[in-house]
Scaffold this motif. Structure first.
Motif, PDB file in Angstrom:
ATOM      1  N   GLU A   1      -4.515 -13.777   7.103  1.00  0.00           N
ATOM      2  CA  GLU A   1      -3.615 -12.817   6.471  1.00  0.00           C
ATOM      3  C   GLU A   1      -4.382 -11.641   5.877  1.00  0.00           C
ATOM      4  OE1 GLU A   1      -3.532 -16.126   5.553  1.00  0.00           O
ATOM      5  OE2 GLU A   1      -1.638 -16.808   6.429  1.00  0.00           O
ATOM      6  N   GLU A   2      -5.523 -11.934   5.255  1.00  0.00           N
ATOM      7  CA  GLU A   2      -6.300 -10.874   4.608  1.00  0.00           C
ATOM      8  C   GLU A   2      -6.902  -9.916   5.634  1.00  0.00           C
ATOM      9  OE1 GLU A   2      -6.628 -14.139   3.855  1.00  0.00           O
ATOM     10  OE2 GLU A   2      -5.751 -14.174   1.835  1.00  0.00           O
TER      11      GLU A   2
ATOM     12  N   GLN B   1       2.033  -0.505  -0.960  1.00  0.00           N
ATOM     13  CA  GLN B   1       1.461  -1.325   0.104  1.00  0.00           C
ATOM     14  C   GLN B   1       0.956  -2.659  -0.439  1.00  0.00           C
ATOM     15  OE1 GLN B   1       1.499  -1.102   3.341  1.00  0.00           O
ATOM     16  NE2 GLN B   1       2.355   0.938   3.524  1.00  0.00           N
ATOM     17  N   ARG B   2       0.462  -2.666  -1.668  1.00  0.00           N
ATOM     18  CA  ARG B   2       0.023  -3.929  -2.275  1.00  0.00           C
ATOM     19  C   ARG B   2       1.207  -4.879  -2.378  1.00  0.00           C
ATOM     20  NH1 ARG B   2      -2.827  -4.460  -8.084  1.00  0.00           N
ATOM     21  NH2 ARG B   2      -4.511  -3.521  -6.932  1.00  0.00           N
ATOM     22  N   ILE B   3       2.346  -4.357  -2.776  1.00  0.00           N
ATOM     23  CA  ILE B   3       3.533  -5.186  -2.936  1.00  0.00           C
ATOM     24  C   ILE B   3       3.940  -5.804  -1.604  1.00  0.00           C
ATOM     25  CG2 ILE B   3       6.013  -5.133  -3.475  1.00  0.00           C
ATOM     26  CD1 ILE B   3       5.275  -3.049  -5.682  1.00  0.00           C
ATOM     27  N   VAL B   4       4.077  -4.985  -0.561  1.00  0.00           N
ATOM     28  CA  VAL B   4       4.524  -5.524   0.725  1.00  0.00           C
ATOM     29  C   VAL B   4       3.461  -6.435   1.340  1.00  0.00           C
ATOM     30  CG1 VAL B   4       3.792  -3.689   2.331  1.00  0.00           C
ATOM     31  CG2 VAL B   4       5.875  -4.985   2.784  1.00  0.00           C
TER      32      VAL B   4
ATOM     33  N   ASN C   1       1.286  -8.351  -0.266  1.00  0.00           N
ATOM     34  CA  ASN C   1       1.333  -9.633  -0.972  1.00  0.00           C
ATOM     35  C   ASN C   1       2.551 -10.457  -0.566  1.00  0.00           C
ATOM     36  OD1 ASN C   1      -1.064  -9.200  -2.326  1.00  0.00           O
ATOM     37  ND2 ASN C   1      -0.087  -8.399  -4.160  1.00  0.00           N
ATOM     38  N   LEU C   2       3.693  -9.801  -0.391  1.00  0.00           N
ATOM     39  CA  LEU C   2       4.888 -10.518   0.057  1.00  0.00           C
ATOM     40  C   LEU C   2       4.670 -11.130   1.437  1.00  0.00           C
ATOM     41  CD1 LEU C   2       7.662  -8.020  -1.109  1.00  0.00           C
ATOM     42  CD2 LEU C   2       7.276 -10.338  -1.998  1.00  0.00           C
ATOM     43  N   CYS C   3       4.055 -10.379   2.333  1.00  0.00           N
ATOM     44  CA  CYS C   3       3.797 -10.880   3.688  1.00  0.00           C
ATOM     45  C   CYS C   3       2.795 -12.028   3.683  1.00  0.00           C
ATOM     46  CB  CYS C   3       3.305  -9.746   4.589  1.00  0.00           C
ATOM     47  SG  CYS C   3       4.565  -8.505   4.931  1.00  0.00           S
ATOM     48  N   ILE C   4       1.748 -11.892   2.905  1.00  0.00           N
ATOM     49  CA  ILE C   4       0.757 -12.965   2.805  1.00  0.00           C
ATOM     50  C   ILE C   4       1.405 -14.228   2.251  1.00  0.00           C
ATOM     51  CG2 ILE C   4      -1.308 -13.719   1.537  1.00  0.00           C
ATOM     52  CD1 ILE C   4      -2.390 -10.832   1.931  1.00  0.00           C
ATOM     53  N   ASP C   5       2.234 -14.068   1.221  1.00  0.00           N
ATOM     54  CA  ASP C   5       2.925 -15.229   0.649  1.00  0.00           C
ATOM     55  C   ASP C   5       3.820 -15.902   1.684  1.00  0.00           C
ATOM     56  OD1 ASP C   5       1.688 -14.763  -1.775  1.00  0.00           O
ATOM     57  OD2 ASP C   5       3.457 -13.847  -2.715  1.00  0.00           O
ATOM     58  N   LEU C   6       4.552 -15.102   2.454  1.00  0.00           N
ATOM     59  CA  LEU C   6       5.429 -15.671   3.482  1.00  0.00           C
ATOM     60  C   LEU C   6       4.616 -16.423   4.534  1.00  0.00           C
ATOM     61  CD1 LEU C   6       8.310 -15.960   4.593  1.00  0.00           C
ATOM     62  CD2 LEU C   6       7.908 -13.850   5.886  1.00  0.00           C
TER      63      LEU C   6
ATOM     64  N   ALA D   1       9.979  -8.627   9.123  1.00  0.00           N
ATOM     65  CA  ALA D   1       9.497  -7.338   8.622  1.00  0.00           C
ATOM     66  C   ALA D   1      10.597  -6.623   7.835  1.00  0.00           C
ATOM     67  CB  ALA D   1       9.016  -6.462   9.773  1.00  0.00           C
ATOM     68  N   LEU D   2      11.809  -6.651   8.339  1.00  0.00           N
ATOM     69  CA  LEU D   2      12.926  -6.036   7.616  1.00  0.00           C
ATOM     70  C   LEU D   2      13.165  -6.731   6.279  1.00  0.00           C
ATOM     71  CD1 LEU D   2      15.429  -5.445  10.556  1.00  0.00           C
ATOM     72  CD2 LEU D   2      14.272  -3.676   9.201  1.00  0.00           C
ATOM     73  N   ASP D   3      13.104  -8.063   6.283  1.00  0.00           N
ATOM     74  CA  ASP D   3      13.305  -8.818   5.040  1.00  0.00           C
ATOM     75  C   ASP D   3      12.240  -8.489   4.001  1.00  0.00           C
ATOM     76  OD1 ASP D   3      15.508 -10.044   6.189  1.00  0.00           O
ATOM     77  OD2 ASP D   3      14.462 -11.941   6.613  1.00  0.00           O
ATOM     78  N   MET D   4      10.975  -8.474   4.427  1.00  0.00           N
ATOM     79  CA  MET D   4       9.895  -8.197   3.482  1.00  0.00           C
ATOM     80  C   MET D   4       9.915  -6.738   3.015  1.00  0.00           C
ATOM     81  SD  MET D   4       8.458 -11.027   2.794  1.00  0.00           S
ATOM     82  CE  MET D   4      10.109 -11.698   2.992  1.00  0.00           C
ATOM     83  N   THR D   5      10.310  -5.832   3.888  1.00  0.00           N
ATOM     84  CA  THR D   5      10.435  -4.430   3.495  1.00  0.00           C
ATOM     85  C   THR D   5      11.512  -4.290   2.439  1.00  0.00           C
ATOM     86  OG1 THR D   5       9.735  -3.685   5.679  1.00  0.00           O
ATOM     87  CG2 THR D   5      10.892  -2.079   4.311  1.00  0.00           C
ATOM     88  N   GLN D   6      12.640  -4.924   2.664  1.00  0.00           N
ATOM     89  CA  GLN D   6      13.725  -4.867   1.689  1.00  0.00           C
ATOM     90  C   GLN D   6      13.294  -5.474   0.354  1.00  0.00           C
ATOM     91  OE1 GLN D   6      17.349  -6.773   2.930  1.00  0.00           O
ATOM     92  NE2 GLN D   6      18.437  -6.199   1.077  1.00  0.00           N
ATOM     93  N   GLU D   7      12.624  -6.613   0.424  1.00  0.00           N
ATOM     94  CA  GLU D   7      12.155  -7.259  -0.802  1.00  0.00           C
ATOM     95  C   GLU D   7      11.152  -6.362  -1.544  1.00  0.00           C
ATOM     96  OE1 GLU D   7      10.358 -11.553  -2.166  1.00  0.00           O
ATOM     97  OE2 GLU D   7      11.472 -11.424  -0.273  1.00  0.00           O
ATOM     98  N   ALA D   8      10.266  -5.721  -0.802  1.00  0.00           N
ATOM     99  CA  ALA D   8       9.290  -4.813  -1.420  1.00  0.00           C
ATOM    100  C   ALA D   8       9.991  -3.626  -2.076  1.00  0.00           C
ATOM    101  CB  ALA D   8       8.282  -4.329  -0.382  1.00  0.00           C
TER     102      ALA D   8
END
Length: 189
Positions: free
Chosen positions: A129-130, A72-75, A77-82, A43-50
């Motif tokens: 994920e969705e 929120q779309r950005i984070v 999508n990053l989480c779904i991709d991960l 979560a920290l990694d994806m938040t930072q990336e977002a």
């Protein structure tokens, strides 16, 4: 100062406005990432990336949607991709209370209540994920169906479908868990 003013200032190069926007959105982004991924480090990694993506692409943001929805779309999508890259589900080690005895009409309210209390995190991790993203945006961030559709870049009816099916999948998983089963895999939900 309203977000739209901060966004305009940030887009015109005002660093303090951009920093303020990033600080305001950081906790909601982390919360979304945590509930989607199930662990603090991811979560920290994806938040930072977002936050980095928002920082780099703020000038491309078109104010047709709300800033929080875009972020929120950005984070999401990053989480779904991960999740798709890993093809596995992260499970949070938390207890799960009974939910299977609830009447269907109360299930959605109870899920909202228990989500806020953190009691069904394991079941949420079992959703697609969705569905997981839709549940988190709806119940953790109080997004409207339209805001969820914008954040997830999905048709409104698809969002409605996810929010209709997800509570049923949660109830099914919790019922199987209560009966001592594993609850099946996410593909069965």
């Amino acid at each position: 100062m309203p977000d739209s003013e901060l966004v305009k200032q940030a887009q015109s190069g005002h660093q303090e406005a951009l920093i303020q926007l990033l600080r305001e959105i950081e906790t909601p982004l982390y919360r979304t990432a945590y509930y989607m991924l199930g662990n603090e480090q991811d979560a920290l990694d994806m938040t930072q990336e977002a936050l980095i993506k928002i920082y780099r692409h703020i000038k491309q943001f078109k104010q047709q949607a709300q800033f929080k929805t875009w972020a929120q779309r950005i984070v999401t999508n990053l989480c779904i991709d991960l999740c798709r890259q890993r093809k596995q589900i992260k499970v949070v080690n938390q207890s799960v209370d009974e939910i299977k005895q609830l009447p269907s009409h109360r299930a959605e309210k109870e899920i909202e209540h228990r989500l806020l209390r953190g009691e069904i995190e394991v079941a949420i991790c079992q959703l697609s994920e969705e569905q997981r993203a839709a549940i988190v945006l709806r119940y953790m961030h109080d997004f409207t169906y339209q805001e969820i559709a914008e954040a997830m870049d999905l048709p409104l009816n698809t969002v409605k479908s996810h929010l209709f099916r997800a509570p049923k999948a949660l109830k099914k998983h919790l019922s199987a868990h209560e009966e001592g089963g594993e609850g099946g895999d996410a593909g069965e939900l």
